[in-house]
Design a protein around this motif. Sequence first.
Motif, short mmCIF file in Angstrom:
data_model
loop_
_atom_site.label_atom_id
_atom_site.label_comp_id
_atom_site.label_asym_id
_atom_site.label_seq_id
_atom_site.Cartn_x
_atom_site.Cartn_y
_atom_site.Cartn_z
N ALA A 1 0.83 -1.35 0.03
CA ALA A 1 -0.19 0.00 -0.11
C ALA A 1 0.79 1.40 0.00
O ALA A 1 1.99 1.13 0.71
CB ALA A 1 -0.84 0.26 1.19
N VAL A 2 0.55 2.15 -0.72
CA VAL A 2 1.31 3.38 -0.97
C VAL A 2 0.14 4.47 -0.71
O VAL A 2 -1.00 4.65 -1.38
CB VAL A 2 1.67 3.52 -2.29
N ALA A 3 0.41 5.57 0.30
CA ALA A 3 -0.59 6.51 0.52
C ALA A 3 0.30 7.93 0.55
O ALA A 3 1.38 7.91 0.88
CB ALA A 3 -1.29 6.34 1.77
N ALA A 4 -0.45 8.88 -0.11
CA ALA A 4 -0.13 10.14 -0.03
C ALA A 4 -0.84 11.28 0.61
O ALA A 4 -2.00 11.34 0.34
CB ALA A 4 0.35 10.58 -1.41
N GLY A 5 -0.36 12.04 1.60
CA GLY A 5 -1.10 12.87 2.38
C GLY A 5 -0.75 14.34 2.34
O GLY A 5 -1.07 15.21 3.07
N ALA A 6 0.15 14.54 1.28
CA ALA A 6 0.65 16.00 1.15
C ALA A 6 -0.51 16.90 0.97
O ALA A 6 -0.42 18.13 1.54
CB ALA A 6 1.45 15.91 0.02
N GLY A 7 -1.55 16.77 0.09
CA GLY A 7 -2.61 17.76 -0.19
C GLY A 7 -3.57 17.77 0.97
O GLY A 7 -4.63 18.81 0.83
N SER A 8 -3.50 17.08 2.19
CA SER A 8 -4.58 17.35 2.95
C SER A 8 -4.07 18.22 4.31
O SER A 8 -4.95 18.26 5.27
CB SER A 8 -5.01 15.88 3.50
N GLY A 9 -3.01 18.90 4.58
CA GLY A 9 -2.72 19.63 5.57
C GLY A 9 -1.66 19.09 6.36
O GLY A 9 -1.03 18.47 6.20
N PRO A 10 -1.46 19.82 7.53
CA PRO A 10 -0.29 19.51 8.71
C PRO A 10 -0.52 17.97 8.91
O PRO A 10 0.48 17.52 9.51
CB PRO A 10 -0.50 20.45 9.70
N GLY A 11 -1.64 17.29 9.14
CA GLY A 11 -1.53 16.05 9.35
C GLY A 11 -1.70 14.97 8.44
O GLY A 11 -2.12 13.89 8.52
N GLY A 12 -1.39 15.48 7.22
CA GLY A 12 -1.20 14.55 6.13
C GLY A 12 -0.65 13.13 6.33
O GLY A 12 -0.90 12.37 6.01
N HIS A 13 0.69 13.12 7.17
CA HIS A 13 1.36 12.08 7.41
C HIS A 13 0.59 11.20 8.11
O HIS A 13 0.94 9.97 8.06
CB HIS A 13 2.80 12.44 7.99
N ARG A 14 -0.15 11.88 9.14
CA ARG A 14 -1.00 10.73 9.97
C ARG A 14 -1.99 10.06 9.23
O ARG A 14 -2.26 8.86 9.47
CB ARG A 14 -1.38 11.53 11.06
N ALA A 15 -2.73 10.91 8.38
CA ALA A 15 -3.82 10.22 7.40
C ALA A 15 -3.31 9.06 6.66
O ALA A 15 -3.95 8.32 6.60
CB ALA A 15 -4.50 11.35 6.88
N ALA A 16 -1.91 9.45 6.10
CA ALA A 16 -1.38 8.51 5.12
C ALA A 16 -1.23 7.39 5.86
O ALA A 16 -1.34 5.99 5.39
CB ALA A 16 -0.25 9.00 4.26
#
Length: 375
Positions: free
Chosen positions: A133-148
């Motif tokens: 699984a590959v996830a990218a959270g760059a476009g979702s704000g400061p918590g993107g790394h957690r969401a990914a």
Amino acid sequence: MSRQGAQGGGQPRDWWAQLYDPRAPDTGRARASDSLDERYRSVSRTLTDASGAEPGPSGAVAPEPAGVLPMTDPGSVAEVVPDTVLEGTRYGRAALRAASVRGEAARRAGELRTDALLVVRFGAGEDGLLLAAVAAGAGSGPGGHRAAREVCHSVGAAVGRSSARLVADLRADRRSELQPGLHRLTDRAFGRLRAKAAALGLEPGRYTADLRCLLLPADPRCRTRVAFGTGEGGLFRLRGGAWQDIGPPATMLWPPERDSVIGRDPAAGAAAARDGFTPAQPPEPARTEPFRFRSCAADPGDVLLLCGPGLAEPLRAALSPAGQPHAEPTLADRLAARWAPPGGELPGPGAYLDELGRGGEGSDGDRTAVTIWES
């Protein structure tokens, strides 16, 4: 170790062996003998180039690590994200390499890597199943790394609970069963992200991620490969020396309406229990991003590349017929030359990481990819 210099009769002398030879005489001005650490530092200073990089074991000059470490809150040390992660294994008839590398933009700014990578195995023997699984959270704000990371873990857990059924469907190539099942599983994982966003007082779009997943059965007789997910990313196939963009197409075929009232419909409750969700789970609103699904048969010699947006964008740009010709080989050209048979070969983990680390033209975001070599 590289051999340099010569001594008496033209016999080569290994400098590094001499460096660690306690009987070798010192050549410095001081009367006291040098320690091994002092000898190493002396040779390193001699062979270091003007940029300050030190030589590696082969004599090649290794580049100086670039970028700034992200600032860490003492109360959030558990959330530290490493700059780079690397995976490698053989599974069934396939070999896998996977890596996630912090982009140059994040390194310059001292920001976290917002891409996430998960490679896990469920089951044993020929009944096993590998999920990448590959996830990218760059476009979702400061918590993107957690969401990914959260969406990778959520999908991973659900696939693990359903692995026996998924393997059976893969063996029989039951796409009509795989697509709605994986769709439901993905929707529920993103439902958890929406619930977390609400708990944090955020709009759903401020706590989400792009997701791409690949299922690989261990059974060597099963050549079916399934990719699924939502949002941006890519799936590419190297066949016959040329790259093909085979990214999963978007579909608006939402799960059956009865699955949205879990707890009232017995069939919906049974499906939820099989996937590891309680029948009392409340209904979730429809997603705005379409679900993407692709099932394909792998041929011997194929190379599959599943990646996040940071690699998918430059690869698509290189494969597009429009645009100006490139003076130098593109990322797609370099990878094809190194990986495609008959001249190509399976890279070691370090060589794989080096190729991804160079990224692509015009892209300085995180670079995350999973590559499968089919034997």
